[in-house]
Design a protein around this motif. Structure first.
Motif, PDB file in Angstrom:
ATOM      1  N   GLY A 134       0.800  -1.211   0.000  1.00  0.00           N
ATOM      2  CA  GLY A 134       0.000   0.000   0.000  1.00  0.00           C
ATOM      3  C   GLY A 134       0.836   1.266   0.000  1.00  0.00           C
ATOM      4  O   GLY A 134       2.068   1.239   0.129  1.00  0.00           O
ATOM      5  N   ASN A 137       1.018   2.741   4.110  1.00  0.00           N
ATOM      6  CA  ASN A 137       1.608   1.838   5.099  1.00  0.00           C
ATOM      7  C   ASN A 137       3.102   2.055   5.280  1.00  0.00           C
ATOM      8  O   ASN A 137       3.622   1.926   6.382  1.00  0.00           O
ATOM      9  N   ARG A 149      -5.286   7.556  10.521  1.00  0.00           N
ATOM     10  CA  ARG A 149      -5.377   6.823   9.272  1.00  0.00           C
ATOM     11  C   ARG A 149      -6.854   6.613   8.910  1.00  0.00           C
ATOM     12  O   ARG A 149      -7.725   6.578   9.800  1.00  0.00           O
ATOM     13  N   TYR A 153      -7.907   1.622   6.479  1.00  0.00           N
ATOM     14  CA  TYR A 153      -6.622   1.164   7.009  1.00  0.00           C
ATOM     15  C   TYR A 153      -6.769   0.632   8.425  1.00  0.00           C
ATOM     16  O   TYR A 153      -6.286  -0.460   8.744  1.00  0.00           O
ATOM     17  N   ARG A 154      -7.427   1.409   9.273  1.00  0.00           N
ATOM     18  CA  ARG A 154      -7.518   1.025  10.679  1.00  0.00           C
ATOM     19  C   ARG A 154      -8.346  -0.242  10.862  1.00  0.00           C
ATOM     20  O   ARG A 154      -8.083  -1.035  11.762  1.00  0.00           O
ATOM     21  N   LEU A 157      -5.883  -3.101   8.119  1.00  0.00           N
ATOM     22  CA  LEU A 157      -4.441  -3.245   8.294  1.00  0.00           C
ATOM     23  C   LEU A 157      -3.962  -2.846   9.676  1.00  0.00           C
ATOM     24  O   LEU A 157      -2.813  -3.120  10.044  1.00  0.00           O
ATOM     25  N   ARG A 159      -3.836   0.476  11.137  1.00  0.00           N
ATOM     26  CA  ARG A 159      -3.050   1.709  11.035  1.00  0.00           C
ATOM     27  C   ARG A 159      -1.811   1.534  10.165  1.00  0.00           C
ATOM     28  O   ARG A 159      -1.649   2.219   9.175  1.00  0.00           O
ATOM     29  N   HIS A 160      -0.922   0.614  10.509  1.00  0.00           N
ATOM     30  CA  HIS A 160       0.188   0.297   9.611  1.00  0.00           C
ATOM     31  C   HIS A 160       0.798  -1.024  10.056  1.00  0.00           C
ATOM     32  O   HIS A 160       0.763  -1.382  11.229  1.00  0.00           O
ATOM     33  N   ASP A 282      -3.180   1.346  -5.152  1.00  0.00           N
ATOM     34  CA  ASP A 282      -3.139   2.751  -4.753  1.00  0.00           C
ATOM     35  C   ASP A 282      -2.784   3.634  -5.937  1.00  0.00           C
ATOM     36  O   ASP A 282      -2.139   3.197  -6.893  1.00  0.00           O
ATOM     37  N   GLU A 303      -6.802   4.638  -2.163  1.00  0.00           N
ATOM     38  CA  GLU A 303      -6.365   3.249  -2.027  1.00  0.00           C
ATOM     39  C   GLU A 303      -7.580   2.344  -1.892  1.00  0.00           C
ATOM     40  O   GLU A 303      -8.607   2.724  -1.327  1.00  0.00           O
TER      41      GLU A 303
END
Length: 429
Positions: A134, A137, A149, A153-154, A157, A159-160, A282, A303
């Motif tokens: 991504g 990330n 984020r 994402y949260r 994934l 957040r990262h 993305d 994304e």
């Protein structure tokens, strides 16, 4: 053909830093083994109408899924050490302060070595680092345009994703930016929880070019497979599993479980055993007059994340006849689910000091995670940012958060400051 310096040209330079680490070469001019010390101070105040209880239906705990906590917070402040060991190896270590359930925790986010000067555009990175799955990330959160984020994402994934492993990447010798890479990780961080030697695999590609002197773009594709083993995931589900371990509070445990049955139809993270495949696409488009983004720029980024789950879930059956010690029984049943999330963001900077942005994000969760009052989790964000300089900013953000269960609609107001102290490398495109 000679090209003008543009936003993408600067991005390519930053990307090549991954392969050749020119920043480390600069350090080498004044002597090897010099250490650069830098710090990011990130904090603020957030006001929420409702307590955040997690993204509706999804198997992720509040620490990974939530944005800024209610009240004053000091989150993701970091201290970094970096430098060239010699003319072949560059190293970096980043320690981060995180807020988890009101407690401040110290986490080692990065600790890696990076080769310099390998032939044919090749580079190797080993240690702990952020994956290139991504666009967001691979970036430190303090470089984002928003205080948190996006929901996608949260919720998917966390957040990262960073982990212990190794990366091999190749930057092609082309007029445009083209990179391919493979990564192998231990699988010890969310969204992996593996007991295997290698519990996570990533394959990615990035491509970009200049449309004109003022307009540049970059796109990326990535695939990641993670293994989830319940025997190795207790640290990722802070609330759910701890409640089930409190056998001495028998009646309270039953009350908590009944509430869980009512509000969360899908399995919790640690109740799943199997593989998760992540497919990420993305795209980023940047405009700046003459390629000089200091005075004026527009950035559009988006994304798309798809997660396929294939494995089994554990269905509990409680033994009410055990009086002295609570016992849990159940069986594993086949389970598969597809969750899809995406976000889009537009940011306009009209002067060296002022910028504003809007963002929308949502998750289309599988029916297996449906619950009473369940809707597609979504959030609307607006931010206004004042940059004192390149090294410090003050940001106001309003979020309309519609990501929680039972139709809860939350108004979230955040005032954030970010200050960079010491030497920092160029930010990627």
């Amino acid at each position: 053909m000679q090209k003008s310096t543009t936003v993408l040209a600067a991005a390519i330079t930053a990307a090549l830093a991954v392969a050749a680490a020119p920043a480390a070469a600069e350090e080498a001019k004044s002597g090897l083994n010099n250490i650069n010390v830098s710090a990011i101070l990130n904090g603020g105040f957030t006001s929420r109408d409702e307590d955040f209880t997690g993204i509706s239906g999804l198997p992720i705990d509040g620490d990974h899924a939530s944005g800024p906590q209610d009240g004053f917070w000091l989150d993701h402040s970091e201290l970094a050490l970096s430098g060239a060991a010699d003319d072949m190896i560059y190293g970096k270590m980043t320690v981060v302060l995180e807020d988890h359930d009101g407690d401040t925790e110290v986490e080692l986010e990065e600790a890696f070595i990076q080769t310099m000067g390998l032939p044919h555009g090749l580079a190797i990175r080993a240690g702990r680092f952020m994956s290139n799955v991504g666009y967001l990330n691979a970036k430190h959160t303090h470089t984002d345009y928003y205080a948190d984020r996006p929901i996608a994402y949260r919720g998917l994934l966390g957040r990262h994703y960073y982990d212990d492993g190794v990366r091999l990447n190749w930057v092609a010798p082309t007029d445009f930016y083209l990179e391919f890479g493979v990564e192998a990780f231990k699988g010890g961080q969310f969204p992996a929880a593996s007991g295997d030697t290698v519990g996570s695999h990533v394959v990615y590609s990035k491509i970009g070019d200049d449309i004109s002197e003022s307009l540049s773009w970059q796109g990326g594709l990535a695939w990641m497979k993670t293994d989830v083993d319940p025997d190795h995931c207790s640290s990722h589900d802070h609330g759910h599993d701890d409640e089930h371990d409190e056998h001495d509070e028998h009646e309270e445990h039953h009350d908590d479980h009944d509430e869980h049955e009512e509000h969360e139809a899908g399995p919790a993270f640690c109740e799943f055993d199997g593989d998760k495949d992540f497919y990420v696409a993305d795209f980023v488009l940047k405009w700046a007059p003459g390629g000089n983004y200091k005075y004026q720029s527009v950035t559009w980024q988006t994304e798309w994340i798809k997660v396929d789950e294939d494995g089994a879930v554990f269905h509990e059956e409680h033994d009410d006849h055990e009086e002295e010690e609570h016992e849990e029984h159940g069986e594993w049943e086949a389970f598969d689910a597809d969750n899809t999330g995406w976000y889009t963001s537009l940011v306009y900077q009209w002067s060296p000091h002022w910028a504003a942005g809007v963002r929308y994000s949502e998750i289309d969760a599988d029916d297996a995670y449906a619950e009473e009052g369940f809707d597609s989790p979504k959030a609307y964000d607006f931010m206004l940012q004042y940059n004192f300089s390149h090294f410090s900013l003050l940001r106001f953000q309003y979020t309309r958060d519609e990501s929680q269960a039972d139709g809860v609609e939350d108004n979230v107001f955040t005032l954030q400051y970010t200050t960079a102290i010491g030497d920092h490398g160029a930010h990627m495109f």
